[in-house]
Design an enzyme around this catalytic site. Sequence first.
Site, mmCIF file in Angstrom:
data_model
loop_
_atom_site.group_PDB
_atom_site.id
_atom_site.type_symbol
_atom_site.label_atom_id
_atom_site.label_comp_id
_atom_site.label_asym_id
_atom_site.label_seq_id
_atom_site.Cartn_x
_atom_site.Cartn_y
_atom_site.Cartn_z
ATOM 1 N N HIS A 166 0.548 -1.527 0.121
ATOM 2 C CA HIS A 166 -0.550 -0.232 0.059
ATOM 3 C C HIS A 166 0.997 1.099 -0.271
ATOM 4 O O HIS A 166 0.630 2.342 0.459
ATOM 5 C CB HIS A 166 -0.731 0.358 1.283
ATOM 6 C CG HIS A 166 -2.036 -1.136 1.184
ATOM 7 N ND1 HIS A 166 -3.029 -1.708 0.782
ATOM 8 C CD2 HIS A 166 -1.935 -3.153 1.989
ATOM 9 C CE1 HIS A 166 -3.461 -2.342 0.997
ATOM 10 N NE2 HIS A 166 -2.830 -2.926 2.080
ATOM 11 N N GLU A 176 10.198 8.148 -16.709
ATOM 12 C CA GLU A 176 8.643 9.322 -17.166
ATOM 13 C C GLU A 176 8.304 8.992 -18.484
ATOM 14 O O GLU A 176 7.152 9.116 -18.295
ATOM 15 C CB GLU A 176 8.665 10.668 -16.599
ATOM 16 C CG GLU A 176 9.213 10.534 -15.410
ATOM 17 C CD GLU A 176 8.840 12.582 -14.832
ATOM 18 O OE1 GLU A 176 9.252 12.705 -13.802
ATOM 19 O OE2 GLU A 176 9.369 12.978 -15.767
ATOM 20 N N LYS A 222 16.984 21.432 -10.995
ATOM 21 C CA LYS A 222 15.812 20.267 -10.921
ATOM 22 C C LYS A 222 17.148 19.083 -11.721
ATOM 23 O O LYS A 222 18.190 19.680 -12.277
ATOM 24 C CB LYS A 222 15.244 20.406 -11.671
ATOM 25 C CG LYS A 222 14.112 21.791 -11.399
ATOM 26 C CD LYS A 222 13.661 21.161 -9.790
ATOM 27 C CE LYS A 222 12.714 19.862 -10.784
ATOM 28 N NZ LYS A 222 11.172 19.803 -11.015
ATOM 29 N N SER A 267 15.964 21.477 -15.311
ATOM 30 C CA SER A 267 15.358 22.286 -15.787
ATOM 31 C C SER A 267 14.740 23.720 -16.085
ATOM 32 O O SER A 267 15.675 23.664 -16.106
ATOM 33 C CB SER A 267 14.009 22.811 -14.506
ATOM 34 O OG SER A 267 13.013 24.006 -14.592
#
Length: 471
Positions: free
Chosen positions: A156, A290, A283, A277
Amino acid sequence: MGKLWGGRFSKSTDVMVEEFTSSISFDHRLYRQDIKGSIAHAKMLAKCGIISKEDAGLIIEGLNGILADMEAGRFQFDIALEDIHMNIEKRLTERIGPAGGRLHTARSRNDQVALDTHIYLKEEIARIAGFIYELEQAIIETAEKHPRAIMPGYTHLQRAQPILFSHHLMTYFFMLERDFRRLRGVWESTDIMPLGAGALAGTTFPIDRQFVADELKFSRIYENSIDAVSDRDYILEFQSFASILMMHLSRLSEEIILWSSTEFSFIELDDAHCTGSSIMPQKKNPDVAELVRGKTGRVYGHLMAMLTVAKGLPLAYNKDLQEDKEGLFDTIDTVKFSLTVYAAMLRGMRLNEKNMGGALAADFSNATDMADYLVKKGLPFRQAHEVVGKCVAFCLDQGKTLLELTLDEFRQFSEMFNSDILQAIKPETCVDARNSFGGTSPAQVGQAVAAARNIMSSQRKHLDMYAKTAL
């Protein structure tokens, strides 16, 4: 320009219809397979006395010349000629004269395109199997590189029990091993030769289908001519395999994304597999993971599209089946990219073992081991579960972890606790104690890695077989 099939027509095809029905914009990638199939067909026609050996020689020489032109970028495709087959046939006739027109004897574009797709997919299956093998190797190498790294195991997405990082990672090896086995099934469905079915009913010429199958290294021949031109099960099976494979990679992607976040900080990806970024200088984004996660939905979509195309088609061939290729080609490209980039990304990944272990110091993932401790002392598990639950509630109230309790505090909840309780619930002890088959102990993970290497030895034999039988 006259169509090769234009004898029955008295009116030219509308330009918009030509553009709408043409497939050359995407099926041009089948040119090698189309030429290989045509060469085998020409040899068979000559062997059976259907065309002369001289004509067959001219055809083969002409096709090899066209192949050389295509490889060199000297071939101009014509949308008016609709597809790869007619583009090649028209150029062949221009090069060698009337003999080129005899190549299409005893075949249809229906069985011709089916043949091309079967050959193409066999070749791609061989490549993809190799990429799976390479990713499995990267997983094993990464697991062996960190034999004692301990991390929280989750259910979970809540911390559950301490596990070895290598145990967690090897889960993906066994997922991929199942994917490899599924791909073997796709190979068997693809390794069937359709040429000789004609448009749907066979041919009146005395052809030798087995000769063509042998030339093109197919182990089987379609036994029903209608099935040969209408079957797309092998494409659906491949897309199903690809969807499950991408689902596995997407799950790994999600974990890579989480682990590399500041909140987890379990891993750091190599700069080569991240981007920055345009506005935030600090970043470091896990774009590869992704993208793989995002492209999974794209592969699912191609499977659903093909199922939808095929669901209501009467036998035999229908133009709808032209829609089988773009989704198949994109699925193949996506799977190959995802597997290749993932192997490199795993090899470049760095573990932060201190943060992984530190996460366990501040949670209650050793609670099950504490219950097991009491059970081994003679307390029924349900009672032990309740005792430990009360201990956890006490810790939460006091701002402590189980490892920070004193023996007196333990004994508030059960007299069965002795001084060895703190050793029993250390993360290292918890991991070492889970020595059941398939468990997370170092011994079991070592056995799993050894089993994985044996599996890969078997896979290697299949890779060698694919290499020999894929053209």
